[in-house]
Motif scaffolding. Structure first.
Motif, PDB file in Angstrom:
ATOM      1  N   VAL A 278      21.660  47.008  37.862  1.00  0.00           N
ATOM      2  CA  VAL A 278      22.542  46.301  38.561  1.00  0.00           C
ATOM      3  C   VAL A 278      21.938  44.866  39.084  1.00  0.00           C
ATOM      4  O   VAL A 278      20.867  44.555  39.374  1.00  0.00           O
ATOM      5  CB  VAL A 278      22.542  47.035  40.126  1.00  0.00           C
ATOM      6  CG1 VAL A 278      23.482  46.285  41.303  1.00  0.00           C
ATOM      7  CG2 VAL A 278      23.051  48.556  39.825  1.00  0.00           C
ATOM      8  N   TYR A 279      22.821  43.609  39.050  1.00  0.00           N
ATOM      9  CA  TYR A 279      22.313  42.503  39.148  1.00  0.00           C
ATOM     10  C   TYR A 279      23.031  41.980  40.515  1.00  0.00           C
ATOM     11  O   TYR A 279      24.377  42.255  40.514  1.00  0.00           O
ATOM     12  CB  TYR A 279      22.733  41.384  37.943  1.00  0.00           C
ATOM     13  CG  TYR A 279      22.183  41.774  36.890  1.00  0.00           C
ATOM     14  CD1 TYR A 279      20.873  41.532  36.215  1.00  0.00           C
ATOM     15  CD2 TYR A 279      22.804  42.803  35.787  1.00  0.00           C
ATOM     16  CE1 TYR A 279      20.365  41.858  35.322  1.00  0.00           C
ATOM     17  CE2 TYR A 279      22.310  43.109  34.599  1.00  0.00           C
ATOM     18  CZ  TYR A 279      20.945  42.743  34.375  1.00  0.00           C
ATOM     19  OH  TYR A 279      20.468  43.095  32.998  1.00  0.00           O
ATOM     20  N   MET A 280      22.302  41.510  41.356  1.00  0.00           N
ATOM     21  CA  MET A 280      22.794  41.262  42.778  1.00  0.00           C
ATOM     22  C   MET A 280      22.714  39.771  43.077  1.00  0.00           C
ATOM     23  O   MET A 280      21.269  39.544  43.120  1.00  0.00           O
ATOM     24  CB  MET A 280      22.292  42.144  43.973  1.00  0.00           C
ATOM     25  CG  MET A 280      23.166  41.863  45.376  1.00  0.00           C
ATOM     26  SD  MET A 280      22.519  43.344  46.419  1.00  0.00           S
ATOM     27  CE  MET A 280      20.643  42.853  46.800  1.00  0.00           C
ATOM     28  N   ALA A 281      23.459  38.898  43.283  1.00  0.00           N
ATOM     29  CA  ALA A 281      23.232  37.630  43.813  1.00  0.00           C
ATOM     30  C   ALA A 281      23.481  37.481  45.242  1.00  0.00           C
ATOM     31  O   ALA A 281      24.490  37.923  45.571  1.00  0.00           O
ATOM     32  CB  ALA A 281      24.027  36.605  42.821  1.00  0.00           C
ATOM     33  N   THR A 282      22.621  36.621  45.823  1.00  0.00           N
ATOM     34  CA  THR A 282      22.699  36.418  47.106  1.00  0.00           C
ATOM     35  C   THR A 282      21.953  35.159  47.560  1.00  0.00           C
ATOM     36  O   THR A 282      21.482  34.570  46.879  1.00  0.00           O
ATOM     37  CB  THR A 282      22.270  37.380  48.161  1.00  0.00           C
ATOM     38  OG1 THR A 282      22.379  37.210  49.462  1.00  0.00           O
ATOM     39  CG2 THR A 282      20.668  37.548  47.664  1.00  0.00           C
ATOM     40  N   GLU A 283      22.069  34.970  48.831  1.00  0.00           N
ATOM     41  CA  GLU A 283      21.479  33.537  49.269  1.00  0.00           C
ATOM     42  C   GLU A 283      20.653  34.047  50.658  1.00  0.00           C
ATOM     43  O   GLU A 283      21.012  35.033  51.225  1.00  0.00           O
ATOM     44  CB  GLU A 283      22.311  32.074  49.570  1.00  0.00           C
ATOM     45  CG  GLU A 283      23.113  32.647  51.039  1.00  0.00           C
ATOM     46  CD  GLU A 283      24.146  31.244  51.266  1.00  0.00           C
ATOM     47  OE1 GLU A 283      23.547  30.733  52.089  1.00  0.00           O
ATOM     48  OE2 GLU A 283      25.131  31.196  50.843  1.00  0.00           O
ATOM     49  N   THR A 284      19.854  33.391  51.079  1.00  0.00           N
ATOM     50  CA  THR A 284      18.910  33.689  52.132  1.00  0.00           C
ATOM     51  C   THR A 284      18.990  32.735  53.418  1.00  0.00           C
ATOM     52  O   THR A 284      19.592  31.648  53.201  1.00  0.00           O
ATOM     53  CB  THR A 284      17.497  33.562  51.739  1.00  0.00           C
ATOM     54  OG1 THR A 284      16.863  32.203  51.682  1.00  0.00           O
ATOM     55  CG2 THR A 284      17.012  34.326  50.380  1.00  0.00           C
TER      56      THR A 284
ATOM     57  N   VAL B  71      18.813  30.560  46.679  1.00  0.00           N
ATOM     58  CA  VAL B  71      19.662  31.443  46.007  1.00  0.00           C
ATOM     59  C   VAL B  71      18.831  32.501  45.006  1.00  0.00           C
ATOM     60  O   VAL B  71      17.982  32.177  44.464  1.00  0.00           O
ATOM     61  CB  VAL B  71      20.376  30.549  44.947  1.00  0.00           C
ATOM     62  CG1 VAL B  71      21.327  31.325  44.171  1.00  0.00           C
ATOM     63  CG2 VAL B  71      21.270  29.532  45.705  1.00  0.00           C
ATOM     64  N   VAL B  72      18.994  33.863  45.328  1.00  0.00           N
ATOM     65  CA  VAL B  72      18.236  34.734  44.573  1.00  0.00           C
ATOM     66  C   VAL B  72      19.007  35.779  43.879  1.00  0.00           C
ATOM     67  O   VAL B  72      20.244  36.112  44.201  1.00  0.00           O
ATOM     68  CB  VAL B  72      17.475  35.575  45.987  1.00  0.00           C
ATOM     69  CG1 VAL B  72      16.711  36.668  45.274  1.00  0.00           C
ATOM     70  CG2 VAL B  72      16.652  34.595  46.469  1.00  0.00           C
ATOM     71  N   LEU B  73      18.492  36.127  42.808  1.00  0.00           N
ATOM     72  CA  LEU B  73      18.970  37.371  42.158  1.00  0.00           C
ATOM     73  C   LEU B  73      18.188  38.363  42.186  1.00  0.00           C
ATOM     74  O   LEU B  73      16.875  38.405  41.771  1.00  0.00           O
ATOM     75  CB  LEU B  73      19.198  36.882  40.547  1.00  0.00           C
ATOM     76  CG  LEU B  73      19.868  37.881  39.568  1.00  0.00           C
ATOM     77  CD1 LEU B  73      21.443  37.960  39.931  1.00  0.00           C
ATOM     78  CD2 LEU B  73      19.619  37.662  38.318  1.00  0.00           C
ATOM     79  N   PHE B  74      18.479  39.805  42.366  1.00  0.00           N
ATOM     80  CA  PHE B  74      17.842  40.776  42.620  1.00  0.00           C
ATOM     81  C   PHE B  74      18.584  41.815  41.247  1.00  0.00           C
ATOM     82  O   PHE B  74      19.707  41.518  40.861  1.00  0.00           O
ATOM     83  CB  PHE B  74      17.852  41.750  43.645  1.00  0.00           C
ATOM     84  CG  PHE B  74      17.428  41.092  44.988  1.00  0.00           C
ATOM     85  CD1 PHE B  74      16.001  41.197  45.345  1.00  0.00           C
ATOM     86  CD2 PHE B  74      18.292  40.451  45.863  1.00  0.00           C
ATOM     87  CE1 PHE B  74      15.524  40.401  46.171  1.00  0.00           C
ATOM     88  CE2 PHE B  74      17.766  39.880  47.177  1.00  0.00           C
ATOM     89  CZ  PHE B  74      16.286  40.127  47.248  1.00  0.00           C
TER      90      PHE B  74
END
Length: 557
Positions: free
Chosen positions: A430-436, A451-454
């Motif tokens: 699972v790849y999850m992109a988000t911002e903080t 900008v972060v990718l988990f």
């Protein structure tokens, strides 16, 4: 429109990326000049026949979150989508949402996309779509003041989508936090994260009817959610959610990224969701300095004037008044600075009812699953004035923590989530992109993950379930912030696409799937996709699944 911005780094993949806008006029238009992709981008800037003018009822609606509205129709060998259409395209009103076949002009014999049928004319609705190629079935969920489900069958011979079901979902409404839909096996699931909780509902009859939603957690505020599935020993349905960082501490905790998974071997337990609860009894009036611990919070009873410190609760004129002050402190109700100190924030993990005449209140965990199956240390009262009982909860869902790590050059900054979320799952990762969002710090110390990718790979890697990669770091000027990231995969490359803070430019970061950097940098500089210069827009829309280069990777704004 002025000079175009050349790609800032890396080599553009020819005939691979396809970036295009819906129409020329977006919200807060400063110029009528069309939004265009850069000359090196493939495909036209504007989707012919689309029209967003009717959606400009409020900027809040344009702030609606990223969803999936585009899919690859293998039989038609083209990209289809749900788009806001013009009256000339057959819409009953400007910007009514319609199915558009061949959103890349030239992929059909016709020069422009073929529109129809119409899905909804509600200007507040925003659609999420799930395309089941195996059964040639399209599922569309539109959410807003109401949330409605539509099912369409696709006939390969006639090349026509035909509506076969229309159902209103109760308890799943949200004005800006949007509902999403997903199919796993023969079951359909929908989820939404509004101000009342993170809700999930299920249909076992192909969307003909939907069960009463179950609430996994009481969130800080409205947020964004996505659904996916993967295999990791067992086959799981997963609900990912991001709490709204703008509501920092409103719910008593720093907003978080949430991840719940349901073992589909026990899918019947999807609505088993008993949160841990207990009773708290305060029978006598506490003296100054008496404390009580509920979960991870210590409450300290004090006479007026209340000392400046978190957790201080005013001793009332009698024990009933003191109980009321405690309940207000736990829930963040009443008047901060009067019943409890201004520094006391609402409890992050439990809720409390009012005390009854016998001095008994019920305390309930906000979260289901592993995080809400127990309430630690309920309660421990100083001087023996409080007693409590505890019952563990039970849930068909288990929760995982998605830890957010700060960068290396941070001073006095606490990072927490924002309500931005995009998922793609490939080979059970699972790849999850988000911002903080951040709390504290100074302008000189703003360098931190933005900008972060988990990613979550099967097999519980040594670093934990979730690995963080910082796609873009923060910087002193917000002008260069990147917002609303989405993640997409084409062949063996992963893309994180984000919009700049002025909302005039969209660009992507790209690395090979096999060499995603851990935590630190390594994504390089931005590669420009759109430079609208005089127009503003908010969201990027990308496919739900990995695509191959022959299909090209479409990006809608």
């Amino acid at each position: 429109m002025g000079n175009r911005i050349a790609p800032a780094g890396g080599t553009r993949i020819s005939f691979a990326l396809l970036a295009f806008a819906l129409v020329a006029s977006l919200v807060q238009v400063v110029s009528i000049a069309p939004a265009q992709a850069l000359p090196t981008d493939q495909g036209p800037a504007i989707v012919p026949g689309a029209d967003t003018s009717g959606l400009q009822d409020s900027e809040g609606q344009w702030d609606s979150k990223n969803q999936h509205r585009i899919w690859f129709n293998t039989d038609g060998n083209r990209w289809d989508a749900v788009l806001p259409a013009s009256v000339a395209s057959g819409a009953t009103v400007p910007s009514a949402w319609m199915i558009a076949k061949g959103v890349i002009p030239g992929s059909l014999p016709a020069a422009t996309p073929v529109y129809g049928p119409q899905v909804t004319a509600d200007p507040q609705h925003r659609p999420d779509a799930y395309w089941d190629q195996a059964t040639n079935t399209l599922y569309v969920l539109v959410s807003g003041s109401t949330t409605q489900f539509f099912r369409y069958s696709y006939n390969t011979g006639t090349d026509i989508y035909t509506q076969t079901a229309s159902v209103t979902l109760t308890g799943m409404n949200a004005e800006e936090a949007r509902a999403v839909i997903y199919k796993v096996g023969t079951d359909l699931f929908a989820s939404v994260m509004n101000g009342d909780g993170l809700f999930v509902t299920r249909s076992t009859d192909n969307g003909g009817s939907w069960a009463t939603p179950t609430n996994l957690i009481l969130p800080v505020a409205e947020g964004q959610t996505q659904l996916t599935s993967f295999v990791d020993g067992a086959t799981y349905l997963a609900v990912a959610a991001a709490e709204d960082g703008d509501a920092d501490l409103d719910g008593g905790r720093l907003s978080r990224y949430l991840f719940y998974k349901l073992d589909l071997a026990n899918v019947a337990n999807w609505n088993l969701n008993v949160k841990a609860f207990g009773t708290l009894t305060v029978a006598t009036q506490p003296g100054p300095g008496t404390t009580i611990t509920i979960g991870d919070r210590v409450y300290n009873f004090q006479n007026a004037p209340l000392p400046v410190a978190p957790g201080n609760v005013l001793i009332g004129v009698d024990v009933a008044a003191t109980r009321n002050n405690l309940a207000a402190a736990v829930g963040g109700t009443g008047t901060p600075g009067v019943e409890y100190s201004l520094e006391t924030i609402p409890h992050g993990t439990v809720t409390m009812t009012a005390f009854n005449g016998s001095g008994v209140a019920t305390v309930t965990a906000k979260e289901a699953g592993a995080g809400g199956n127990a309430i630690a240390t309920l309660p421990v009262g100083g001087n023996g004035f409080a007693t409590g009982t505890l019952l563990n909860g039970n849930s068909g869902w288990t929760s995982e923590t998605v830890p957010l790590q700060a960068g290396a050059n941070v001073s006095g900054i606490t990072l927490h989530s924002d309500d931005e979320l995009s998922l793609v799952t490939y080979q059970n990762t699972v790849y999850m992109a988000t911002e903080t969002q951040r709390t504290g710090g100074t302008a000189a110390a703003e360098l931190d993950a933005q900008v972060v990718l988990f990613r979550r790979a099967p097999g519980n890697p040594a670093t934990g379930n979730w690995i963080q990669s910082n796609v873009k770091m923060d910087q002193p000027s917000s002008e260069f912030d990147r917002k609303r990231p989405v993640v997409a995969i084409m062949d063996d490359q992963i893309y994180v696409i984000a919009i700049n803070n002025p909302r005039t430019s969209s660009a992507y970061f790209r690395v090979p799937l096999a060499s995603i950097p851990n935590l630190g940098g390594g994504w390089g500089t931005t590669n420009e996709l759109f430079n609208t210069e005089f127009e503003r827009y908010r969201n990027n829309i990308v496919p739900r699944e990995r695509v191959i280069a022959s299909q090209r990777l479409p990006i809608l704004i």
